[in-house]
Design a protein around this motif. Sequence first.
Motif, PDB file in Angstrom:
ATOM      1  N   PHE A  15       0.839  -1.196   0.000  1.00 48.77           N
ATOM      2  CA  PHE A  15       0.000   0.000   0.000  1.00 48.77           C
ATOM      3  C   PHE A  15       0.875   1.247   0.000  1.00 48.77           C
ATOM      4  O   PHE A  15       1.829   1.351   0.769  1.00 48.77           O
ATOM      5  CB  PHE A  15      -0.904  -0.015   1.242  1.00 48.77           C
ATOM      6  N   PRO A  17       1.009   4.986   0.916  1.00 50.03           N
ATOM      7  CA  PRO A  17       0.243   6.000   1.648  1.00 50.03           C
ATOM      8  C   PRO A  17       0.261   7.353   0.948  1.00 50.03           C
ATOM      9  O   PRO A  17       1.103   7.613   0.089  1.00 50.03           O
ATOM     10  CB  PRO A  17       0.955   6.091   3.000  1.00 50.03           C
ATOM     11  N   ILE A  19       0.839  10.209   2.406  1.00 51.75           N
ATOM     12  CA  ILE A  19       1.979  10.995   2.885  1.00 51.75           C
ATOM     13  C   ILE A  19       3.050  10.046   3.396  1.00 51.75           C
ATOM     14  O   ILE A  19       2.760   8.953   3.876  1.00 51.75           O
ATOM     15  CB  ILE A  19       1.624  12.005   4.014  1.00 51.75           C
ATOM     16  N   PRO A  21       5.820  10.399   5.978  1.00 46.55           N
ATOM     17  CA  PRO A  21       6.516  11.223   6.967  1.00 46.55           C
ATOM     18  C   PRO A  21       8.006  10.895   7.022  1.00 46.55           C
ATOM     19  O   PRO A  21       8.379   9.736   6.804  1.00 46.55           O
ATOM     20  CB  PRO A  21       5.840  10.849   8.291  1.00 46.55           C
ATOM     21  N   ARG A  23      10.389  11.469   5.041  1.00 45.26           N
ATOM     22  CA  ARG A  23      11.104  11.285   3.784  1.00 45.26           C
ATOM     23  C   ARG A  23      10.963  12.513   2.891  1.00 45.26           C
ATOM     24  O   ARG A  23      11.199  12.436   1.687  1.00 45.26           O
ATOM     25  CB  ARG A  23      10.602  10.027   3.052  1.00 45.26           C
ATOM     26  N   PRO A  51      19.467   0.431   4.000  1.00 53.49           N
ATOM     27  CA  PRO A  51      18.999  -0.897   4.407  1.00 53.49           C
ATOM     28  C   PRO A  51      17.547  -1.175   4.008  1.00 53.49           C
ATOM     29  O   PRO A  51      16.818  -0.243   3.642  1.00 53.49           O
ATOM     30  CB  PRO A  51      19.168  -0.886   5.932  1.00 53.49           C
ATOM     31  N   PRO A  52      17.130  -2.432   4.088  1.00 52.71           N
ATOM     32  CA  PRO A  52      15.778  -2.791   3.641  1.00 52.71           C
ATOM     33  C   PRO A  52      14.663  -2.285   4.554  1.00 52.71           C
ATOM     34  O   PRO A  52      14.871  -2.092   5.754  1.00 52.71           O
ATOM     35  CB  PRO A  52      15.788  -4.331   3.641  1.00 52.71           C
ATOM     36  N   GLY A  53      13.510  -2.058   3.938  1.00 49.39           N
ATOM     37  CA  GLY A  53      12.300  -1.749   4.704  1.00 49.39           C
ATOM     38  C   GLY A  53      12.236  -0.353   5.273  1.00 49.39           C
ATOM     39  O   GLY A  53      11.554  -0.115   6.271  1.00 49.39           O
ATOM     40  N   ILE A  54      12.940   0.624   4.643  1.00 50.73           N
ATOM     41  CA  ILE A  54      12.919   1.981   5.196  1.00 50.73           C
ATOM     42  C   ILE A  54      12.405   3.002   4.177  1.00 50.73           C
ATOM     43  O   ILE A  54      12.735   4.175   4.236  1.00 50.73           O
ATOM     44  CB  ILE A  54      14.301   2.395   5.746  1.00 50.73           C
ATOM     45  N   THR A  57      11.725   2.151  -1.915  1.00 47.94           N
ATOM     46  CA  THR A  57      10.790   1.892  -3.010  1.00 47.94           C
ATOM     47  C   THR A  57       9.566   2.794  -2.888  1.00 47.94           C
ATOM     48  O   THR A  57       9.134   3.402  -3.876  1.00 47.94           O
ATOM     49  CB  THR A  57      10.350   0.409  -2.989  1.00 47.94           C
ATOM     50  N   ALA A  58       9.047   2.885  -1.679  1.00 50.18           N
ATOM     51  CA  ALA A  58       7.838   3.695  -1.473  1.00 50.18           C
ATOM     52  C   ALA A  58       8.079   5.145  -1.887  1.00 50.18           C
ATOM     53  O   ALA A  58       7.225   5.772  -2.519  1.00 50.18           O
ATOM     54  CB  ALA A  58       7.404   3.618  -0.008  1.00 50.18           C
ATOM     55  N   TYR A 190      15.193   4.551  10.323  1.00 45.69           N
ATOM     56  CA  TYR A 190      14.360   5.390  11.185  1.00 45.69           C
ATOM     57  C   TYR A 190      14.729   5.167  12.647  1.00 45.69           C
ATOM     58  O   TYR A 190      15.099   4.059  13.023  1.00 45.69           O
ATOM     59  CB  TYR A 190      12.887   5.033  11.006  1.00 45.69           C
ATOM     60  N   VAL A 229      10.255  -1.303   8.546  1.00 41.97           N
ATOM     61  CA  VAL A 229       8.865  -0.870   8.808  1.00 41.97           C
ATOM     62  C   VAL A 229       7.872  -2.011   8.591  1.00 41.97           C
ATOM     63  O   VAL A 229       6.847  -2.108   9.266  1.00 41.97           O
ATOM     64  CB  VAL A 229       8.480   0.334   7.904  1.00 41.97           C
ATOM     65  N   LEU A 233       4.396  -3.110  10.556  1.00 38.78           N
ATOM     66  CA  LEU A 233       3.094  -3.216   9.887  1.00 38.78           C
ATOM     67  C   LEU A 233       2.503  -4.603  10.105  1.00 38.78           C
ATOM     68  O   LEU A 233       1.313  -4.757  10.371  1.00 38.78           O
ATOM     69  CB  LEU A 233       3.244  -2.958   8.377  1.00 38.78           C
TER      70      LEU A 233
HETATM   71  N1  LIG Z   1       8.032   7.238   5.805  1.00 37.12           N
HETATM   72  C1  LIG Z   1       7.132   6.273   5.615  1.00 37.12           C
HETATM   73  N2  LIG Z   1       5.808   6.517   5.753  1.00 37.12           N
HETATM   74  C2  LIG Z   1       4.887   5.558   5.566  1.00 37.12           C
HETATM   75  N3  LIG Z   1       5.181   4.292   5.223  1.00 37.12           N
HETATM   76  C3  LIG Z   1       6.492   3.989   5.079  1.00 37.12           C
HETATM   77  C4  LIG Z   1       7.527   4.952   5.257  1.00 37.12           C
HETATM   78  N4  LIG Z   1       8.725   4.362   5.049  1.00 37.12           N
HETATM   79  C5  LIG Z   1       8.447   3.081   4.753  1.00 37.12           C
HETATM   80  N5  LIG Z   1       7.116   2.856   4.756  1.00 37.12           N
HETATM   81  C6  LIG Z   1       6.441   1.599   4.476  1.00 37.12           C
HETATM   82  O1  LIG Z   1       7.288   0.535   4.852  1.00 37.12           O
HETATM   83  C7  LIG Z   1       7.209  -0.541   3.930  1.00 37.12           C
HETATM   84  C8  LIG Z   1       8.579  -0.849   3.397  1.00 37.12           C
HETATM   85  O2  LIG Z   1       9.027   0.231   2.602  1.00 37.12           O
HETATM   86  P1  LIG Z   1       9.811   0.012   1.214  1.00 37.12           P
HETATM   87  O3  LIG Z   1       9.729   1.280   0.463  1.00 37.12           O
HETATM   88  O4  LIG Z   1       9.274  -1.209   0.548  1.00 37.12           O
HETATM   89  O5  LIG Z   1      11.273  -0.264   1.769  1.00 37.12           O
HETATM   90  P2  LIG Z   1      12.633  -0.447   0.977  1.00 37.12           P
HETATM   91  O6  LIG Z   1      12.364  -0.249  -0.472  1.00 37.12           O
HETATM   92  O7  LIG Z   1      13.541   0.575   1.572  1.00 37.12           O
HETATM   93  O8  LIG Z   1      13.081  -1.839   1.289  1.00 37.12           O
HETATM   94  C9  LIG Z   1       6.216  -0.115   2.866  1.00 37.12           C
HETATM   95  O9  LIG Z   1       4.945  -0.621   3.166  1.00 37.12           O
HETATM   96  C10 LIG Z   1       6.210   1.399   2.985  1.00 37.12           C
HETATM   97  O10 LIG Z   1       4.996   1.936   2.573  1.00 37.12           O
END
Ligand SMILES: Nc1ncnc2c1ncn2[C@@H]1O[C@H](COP(=O)(O)OP(=O)(O)O)[C@@H](O)[C@H]1O
Length: 343
Positions: A15, A17, A19, A21, A23, A51-54, A57-58, A190, A229, A233
């Motif tokens: 998903f 979002p 906004i 926050p 970033r 690193p992953p999950g921060i 991509t989003a 974060y 993150v 979730l």
């Molecule tokens: N600043 C943010 N605000 C809202 N959701 C975030 C934020 N940063 C990460 N997420 C959420 O965390 C999850 C992982 O983010 P992603 O972009 O896939 O990480 P990465 O590409 O760095 O591995 C996604 O669901 C993303 O929407």
Amino acid sequence: MSSVFKNESVMSPDFLPSILPFRETQVARIAENMESAADGGSGQNTFIFGPPGIGKTATVRFVFRQFEDEYPGIRAVYVNCWDCNTSIAVMSKITNDLGVFVPRRGLGKDEVSGKFQEAVGKSKGGVVVCLDEVDQLVNKEPGALYSLIRLGGPRQLTLVMISNDPHIMSKLENRVTSSLSAEEVEFRSYNIDEMKGILSERARTAFSSFESAAIMLAANHAIRKGGDVRVGLQCLQRAGRVAEKVGDSRLLAKHVRDVVSVVKEAKPQIVMKKLNAHEKSIVEIVAKKSPMSFGELFAAYRKSVEKPSSERMVQEYVRHLEQAKMIRLSEKKVAGKRMVYAV
Ligand SMILES: Nc1ncnc2c1ncn2[C@@H]1O[C@H](COP(=O)(O)OP(=O)(O)O)[C@@H](O)[C@H]1O
Ligand SMILES: [Mg+2]
């Protein structure tokens, strides 16, 4: 009685979002680099790492969505290099997304490059391409980026590359690095307050009502598990299901407490989804017995899948899995054999 979930899909990692926050700076940098591509000129290439999950991509998907809304002329194409790890695959994906059809199989490199050039040439505004997990492409085909910029024409193609590995660009030849001249944008992990802020923002749209202690627990767990993150979730989503089961319409800390022990690092599960059946079977075999020699692994693999691939392909899978840090290979041979370890 009302459900604890207002909109459960908001908790899905896919998903996007409205906004993001914390970033804002990165959003602005990437947008600025894409600006002149929107006017039909050449944008500034960007290299994003962290690193992953921060939110790497989003953040790019977020900027792409904004640009598509604001500048209908610009074409923004998203490519995940896990799925497209050769120059032909990347060019086919871009070409198809730009509306010029190329079949998935059967065309040679020259034909695909021809179609790719035609598609890029046709688009009036600039073409911005996100190469997510670009390390997969660079490791598999070191010359791929060069082919892309050479064929795409530096004036028309703007690249936004994303990688967990900050050093991947140093594997490129100097002439490629200099013609890319990508601006580096670092994504840092974060801290706990930011994690709480992000999770509560998502929770506001996902849940009818929640206790702030529930968010705190999920955020703590995410930080403890490496700052991803997705871990937070997943905690909240699972906790929501617990609440639903017991008929509570408010998400409480105790629901989160019930699930934290089963929510592990997100990475292996997320990566597992992207592996093919052969690679999954290899990971499972190694998990059961580690270390094992490649020969042993190959024998066990042949028994475990219906249509086993050749030994050479299996070597390729093993290399791919090692790059993804799903398994580890011994540096040196042990008793003349290369050993494979679970991680
Ligand atoms: N600043 C943010 N605000 C809202 N959701 C975030 C934020 N940063 C990460 N997420 C959420 O965390 C999850 C992982 O983010 P992603 O972009 O896939 O990480 P990465 O590409 O760095 O591995 C996604 O669901 C993303 O929407
Ligand atoms: Mg990503």
